[in-house]
Design an enzyme around this catalytic site. Structure first.
Site, PDB file in Angstrom:
ATOM      1  N   GLY A 140      -0.994  51.380 -18.662  1.00 41.91           N
ATOM      2  CA  GLY A 140      -0.602  50.011 -19.060  1.00 41.91           C
ATOM      3  C   GLY A 140       0.773  49.637 -19.279  1.00 41.91           C
ATOM      4  N   THR A 192       6.869  23.620   5.503  1.00 35.73           N
ATOM      5  CA  THR A 192       5.572  23.573   4.900  1.00 35.73           C
ATOM      6  C   THR A 192       5.579  22.264   4.127  1.00 35.73           C
ATOM      7  OG1 THR A 192       5.727  25.814   4.620  1.00 35.73           O
ATOM      8  CG2 THR A 192       4.028  24.684   3.362  1.00 35.73           C
ATOM      9  N   LEU A 235       0.065  54.160 -11.693  1.00 33.36           N
ATOM     10  CA  LEU A 235       0.621  55.198 -12.091  1.00 33.36           C
ATOM     11  C   LEU A 235       1.481  55.139 -13.462  1.00 33.36           C
ATOM     12  CD1 LEU A 235       1.783  56.723  -8.593  1.00 33.36           C
ATOM     13  CD2 LEU A 235       0.517  58.164 -10.382  1.00 33.36           C
ATOM     14  N   HIS A 251       4.053  18.744  19.183  1.00 32.30           N
ATOM     15  CA  HIS A 251       5.146  19.731  19.158  1.00 32.30           C
ATOM     16  C   HIS A 251       6.629  18.713  19.062  1.00 32.30           C
ATOM     17  CE1 HIS A 251       2.685  22.996  20.847  1.00 32.30           C
ATOM     18  NE2 HIS A 251       2.428  22.787  19.748  1.00 32.30           N
ATOM     19  N   GLU A 285      13.184  35.892  11.107  1.00 32.34           N
ATOM     20  CA  GLU A 285      12.520  35.863   9.743  1.00 32.34           C
ATOM     21  C   GLU A 285      11.522  36.736   9.436  1.00 32.34           C
ATOM     22  OE1 GLU A 285      11.340  31.643   9.302  1.00 32.34           O
ATOM     23  OE2 GLU A 285       9.963  32.216   7.502  1.00 32.34           O
ATOM     24  N   ARG A 286      10.888  37.300  10.528  1.00 28.33           N
ATOM     25  CA  ARG A 286       9.781  38.375  10.039  1.00 28.33           C
ATOM     26  C   ARG A 286      10.337  39.752   9.857  1.00 28.33           C
ATOM     27  NH1 ARG A 286       6.133  34.505  13.942  1.00 28.33           N
ATOM     28  NH2 ARG A 286       5.498  33.226  12.146  1.00 28.33           N
ATOM     29  N   GLY A 346       0.933  24.255   6.617  1.00 33.20           N
ATOM     30  CA  GLY A 346       1.561  25.462   6.519  1.00 33.20           C
ATOM     31  C   GLY A 346       1.607  26.451   7.710  1.00 33.20           C
ATOM     32  N   SER A 347       0.682  27.373   7.852  1.00 40.42           N
ATOM     33  CA  SER A 347       0.581  28.093   8.932  1.00 40.42           C
ATOM     34  C   SER A 347       0.625  27.403  10.560  1.00 40.42           C
ATOM     35  CB  SER A 347      -0.771  28.739   9.089  1.00 40.42           C
ATOM     36  OG  SER A 347      -1.078  29.547   7.940  1.00 40.42           O
ATOM     37  N   ILE A 378      15.195  25.839   3.948  1.00 39.74           N
ATOM     38  CA  ILE A 378      14.445  25.067   5.124  1.00 39.74           C
ATOM     39  C   ILE A 378      13.067  24.749   4.672  1.00 39.74           C
ATOM     40  CG2 ILE A 378      13.698  27.252   5.802  1.00 39.74           C
ATOM     41  CD1 ILE A 378      14.298  26.211   8.898  1.00 39.74           C
TER      42      ILE A 378
HETATM   43  C1  LIG Z   1       6.536  31.524  -2.726  1.00 41.48           C
HETATM   44  C2  LIG Z   1       6.439  30.862  -1.463  1.00 41.48           C
HETATM   45  C3  LIG Z   1       7.665  30.475  -0.983  1.00 41.48           C
HETATM   46  C4  LIG Z   1       7.858  29.676   0.144  1.00 41.48           C
HETATM   47  N1  LIG Z   1       9.035  29.482   1.073  1.00 41.48           N
HETATM   48  C5  LIG Z   1       8.874  28.345   1.930  1.00 41.48           C
HETATM   49  C6  LIG Z   1      10.062  27.844   2.410  1.00 41.48           C
HETATM   50  O1  LIG Z   1      11.150  28.074   2.077  1.00 41.48           O
HETATM   51  N2  LIG Z   1       9.979  27.004   3.423  1.00 41.48           N
HETATM   52  C7  LIG Z   1       8.694  26.455   3.824  1.00 41.48           C
HETATM   53  O2  LIG Z   1       8.796  25.709   4.730  1.00 41.48           O
HETATM   54  N3  LIG Z   1       7.809  27.395   3.487  1.00 41.48           N
HETATM   55  C8  LIG Z   1       7.801  28.301   2.561  1.00 41.48           C
HETATM   56  N4  LIG Z   1       6.474  28.546   2.030  1.00 41.48           N
HETATM   57  C9  LIG Z   1       5.168  28.197   2.898  1.00 41.48           C
HETATM   58  C10 LIG Z   1       4.454  29.339   3.482  1.00 41.48           C
HETATM   59  O3  LIG Z   1       5.266  29.648   4.596  1.00 41.48           O
HETATM   60  C11 LIG Z   1       2.969  28.950   3.634  1.00 41.48           C
HETATM   61  O4  LIG Z   1       2.386  29.024   2.373  1.00 41.48           O
HETATM   62  C12 LIG Z   1       2.371  30.013   4.694  1.00 41.48           C
HETATM   63  O5  LIG Z   1       2.973  29.632   6.002  1.00 41.48           O
HETATM   64  C13 LIG Z   1       0.931  29.529   4.625  1.00 41.48           C
HETATM   65  O6  LIG Z   1       0.537  28.334   4.837  1.00 41.48           O
HETATM   66  P1  LIG Z   1      -0.439  27.796   3.790  1.00 41.48           P
HETATM   67  O7  LIG Z   1      -0.046  28.022   2.303  1.00 41.48           O
HETATM   68  O8  LIG Z   1      -0.375  26.185   4.197  1.00 41.48           O
HETATM   69  O9  LIG Z   1      -1.803  28.333   4.048  1.00 41.48           O
HETATM   70  P2  LIG Z   1      -2.808  27.918   5.370  1.00 41.48           P
HETATM   71  O10 LIG Z   1      -2.061  27.649   6.552  1.00 41.48           O
HETATM   72  O11 LIG Z   1      -3.751  26.700   4.605  1.00 41.48           O
HETATM   73  O12 LIG Z   1      -3.693  29.093   5.314  1.00 41.48           O
HETATM   74  C14 LIG Z   1      -4.666  29.416   4.429  1.00 41.48           C
HETATM   75  C15 LIG Z   1      -5.259  30.852   4.886  1.00 41.48           C
HETATM   76  O13 LIG Z   1      -5.835  30.779   6.079  1.00 41.48           O
HETATM   77  C16 LIG Z   1      -5.377  31.696   7.112  1.00 41.48           C
HETATM   78  N5  LIG Z   1      -5.221  31.093   8.358  1.00 41.48           N
HETATM   79  C17 LIG Z   1      -4.337  30.170   8.809  1.00 41.48           C
HETATM   80  N6  LIG Z   1      -4.480  30.050  10.180  1.00 41.48           N
HETATM   81  C18 LIG Z   1      -5.301  30.958  10.718  1.00 41.48           C
HETATM   82  C19 LIG Z   1      -5.884  31.284  11.985  1.00 41.48           C
HETATM   83  N7  LIG Z   1      -5.363  30.850  12.979  1.00 41.48           N
HETATM   84  N8  LIG Z   1      -6.407  32.457  11.760  1.00 41.48           N
HETATM   85  C20 LIG Z   1      -6.965  33.201  10.797  1.00 41.48           C
HETATM   86  N9  LIG Z   1      -6.669  33.010   9.513  1.00 41.48           N
HETATM   87  C21 LIG Z   1      -5.597  31.693   9.481  1.00 41.48           C
HETATM   88  C22 LIG Z   1      -4.003  32.144   6.549  1.00 41.48           C
HETATM   89  O14 LIG Z   1      -3.544  33.263   6.810  1.00 41.48           O
HETATM   90  C23 LIG Z   1      -4.565  31.955   5.002  1.00 41.48           C
HETATM   91  O15 LIG Z   1      -4.873  33.061   4.594  1.00 41.48           O
HETATM   92  C24 LIG Z   1       6.635  29.489   0.943  1.00 41.48           C
HETATM   93  C25 LIG Z   1       5.261  29.583   0.328  1.00 41.48           C
HETATM   94  C26 LIG Z   1       5.439  30.506  -1.113  1.00 41.48           C
HETATM   95  C27 LIG Z   1       4.134  30.701  -1.492  1.00 41.48           C
END
Ligand SMILES: Cc1cc2nc3c(=O)[nH]c(=O)nc-3n(C[C@H](O)[C@H](O)[C@H](O)COP(=O)(O)OP(=O)(O)OC[C@H]3O[C@@H](n4cnc5c(N)ncnc54)[C@H](O)[C@@H]3O)c2cc1C
Length: 393
Positions: A340, A127, A337, A179, A242-243, A132-133, A124
């Site tokens: 090295g 991102t 624990l 949206h 998912e969560r 991302g978020s 899926i």
């Molecule tokens: C190994 C890996 C696998 C992944 N697999 C998938 C996948 O299969 N499909 C997919 O779509 N995505 C995938 N992702 C993406 C993942 O879901 C995003 O990295 C994640 O949602 C965070 O988004 P971002 O990296 O853009 O961080 P950002 O959104 O830029 O966030 C950066 C920091 O700001 C904080 N932040 C953001 N908004 C807020 C807020 N409102 N309040 C406080 N703090 C906030 C975040 O918590 C974070 O600490 C994957 C990521 C990784 C690393």
């Protein structure tokens, strides 16, 4: 604490899953971590055993079993005896249900049989480099061209990104509505669909995580999943599950780290005593055991709530927040624990520690989980600000 949620058939299933993982997965784990991708055949072998998309109807080759406990068992056993980078659960229970729930009969008949057999691997793609978020910031665009959508944009960090044959892509179909997203199924081989690098990661090296590029990809209308422009709400619908998957995986990883560490420190000696026997370390084990038992009770309760169709977004967020933060603490103690040796790749605890780091970031970061939980107790500043965003994060 004894767990009470499993019946005899679950225990039989656990034994079958464990022996499959020990025989078919474990022998390949080091090689997969070296080559930074699992073999496609791993999915096919899991499919042959009936471990993929168990919820799918029998007419598509599935078992018609919705009970989440089976997936929970697979995740738990995979953490201990398989490889955390083998993302069966993402295929089966994170992505597959989009097709199962949103797909038309024609789509299900077209795609599901090969998802069940493991010939079609799923991913899926939400991102993007700048979203991302905040899913509503997605820029990938799908223009309506009559019989098809013209898809342009790029995605990053996509799990199963290299292996995937079917990718559910979230793209903007209504540019005037933040949206206004739709979900499109992009298939391997479609013209203009390209994958970027298999990204180099801190841990979970066997999991292929990739960029994806869509340059004028003609996605037929028959590949629209769910309702047009309702993709954002479809995505939100699946986030609780998912969560929960993430919470189960994190606790399972913590349990696996605990088990290998107890074994190791019960053998290794310093100053004429076993490492586990020093009071500081016995107390550390006692704290970890207590926290994991408490977490397990909550997660098991969430699993049963989910089976009953009652799991709320905030309880799923609590489970993910607590389990992922606990995973972090436990794997860190466990490396310590080991001394090295804990830093050496040949010791499983080292991989468990680096794999754990991403759990607080993906599937909604810890901060986003706290947002959801805070809103559920009435701490929602958006409600006080007229005209502000309605569905952040
Ligand atoms: C190994 C890996 C696998 C992944 N697999 C998938 C996948 O299969 N499909 C997919 O779509 N995505 C995938 N992702 C993406 C993942 O879901 C995003 O990295 C994640 O949602 C965070 O988004 P971002 O990296 O853009 O961080 P950002 O959104 O830029 O966030 C950066 C920091 O700001 C904080 N932040 C953001 N908004 C807020 C807020 N409102 N309040 C406080 N703090 C906030 C975040 O918590 C974070 O600490 C994957 C990521 C990784 C690393």
């Amino acid at each position: 604490m004894d767990r009470r949620i499993f019946e005899e058939e679950h225990e039989i299933f656990r034994d079958a899953a464990r022996s499959f993982l020990i025989n078919e997965i474990q022998p390949h784990v080091d090689r997969w971590n070296e080559q930074e991708i699992v073999d496609r055949e791993a999915f096919e072998k899991a499919g042959e055993q009936g471990f993929l998309c168990m919820w799918a109807d029998e007419k598509y080759g599935g078992a018609g079993v919705e009970d989440f406990r089976y997936e929970q068992i697979l995740i738990e056993e995979n953490a201990r005896y398989g490889d955390v980078g083998f993302f069966m659960f993402l295929h089966s229970r994170l992505v597959g249900p989009y097709i199962g729930l949103l797909g038309t009969e024609e789509q299900k008949a077209r795609w599901l049989p090969k998802c069940v057999s493991g010939e079609n691997i799923l991913a899926i793609a939400m991102t993007e480099a700048s979203a991302g978020s905040d899913v509503s910031g997605i820029r990938s665009r799908a223009e309506d061209k009559g019989d098809h959508f013209l898809l342009n944009g790029s995605k990053t960090f996509i799990s199963n990104g290299i292996l995937a044959d079917l990718v559910i892509v979230a793209a903007r179909t209504d540019p005037d509505n933040r949206h206004g997203l739709s979900l499109l199924v992009v298939e391997r081989g479609m013209e203009g669909f390209e994958r970027g690098r298999n990204l180099k990661k801190m841990g979970m090296h066997s999991q292929d995580t990739a960029e994806m590029f869509f340059n004028n990809v003609k996605v037929p209308k028959e590949n629209l999943l769910g309702e047009r422009d309702r993709g954002f709400y479809h995505l939100m619908h699946f986030l609780a599950e998912e969560r929960l998957l993430s919470a189960v995986g994190s606790l399972a990883n913590a349990e696996a780290a605990f088990a290998v560490t107890l074994e190791y420190t019960s053998e290794r000696e310093a100053f004429g005593r076993k490492i586990a026997e020093f009071q500081a370390n016995r107390f550390k084990f006692a704290d970890m055991r207590t926290e994991m038992d408490v977490a397990q009770a909550f997660i098991d309760a969430c699993v049963m709530e989910h089976n009953a169709g009652r799991l709320t977004a905030e309880d799923a967020a609590k489970a993910k927040l607590f389990a992922t933060e606990l995973e972090d603490r436990v794997t860190d103690h466990c490396v310590q624990l080991h001394g090295g040796n804990g830093y050496m790749d040949e010791y499983p605890v080292s991989r468990m520690y680096t794999a754990a780091r991403v759990s607080r970031i993906y599937a909604g970061s810890s901060e986003i989980m706290r947002e959801i939980i805070a809103r559920s107790i009435g701490l929602d500043p958006r409600k006080k600000q007229k005209g502000t965003r309605k569905d952040a994060a």
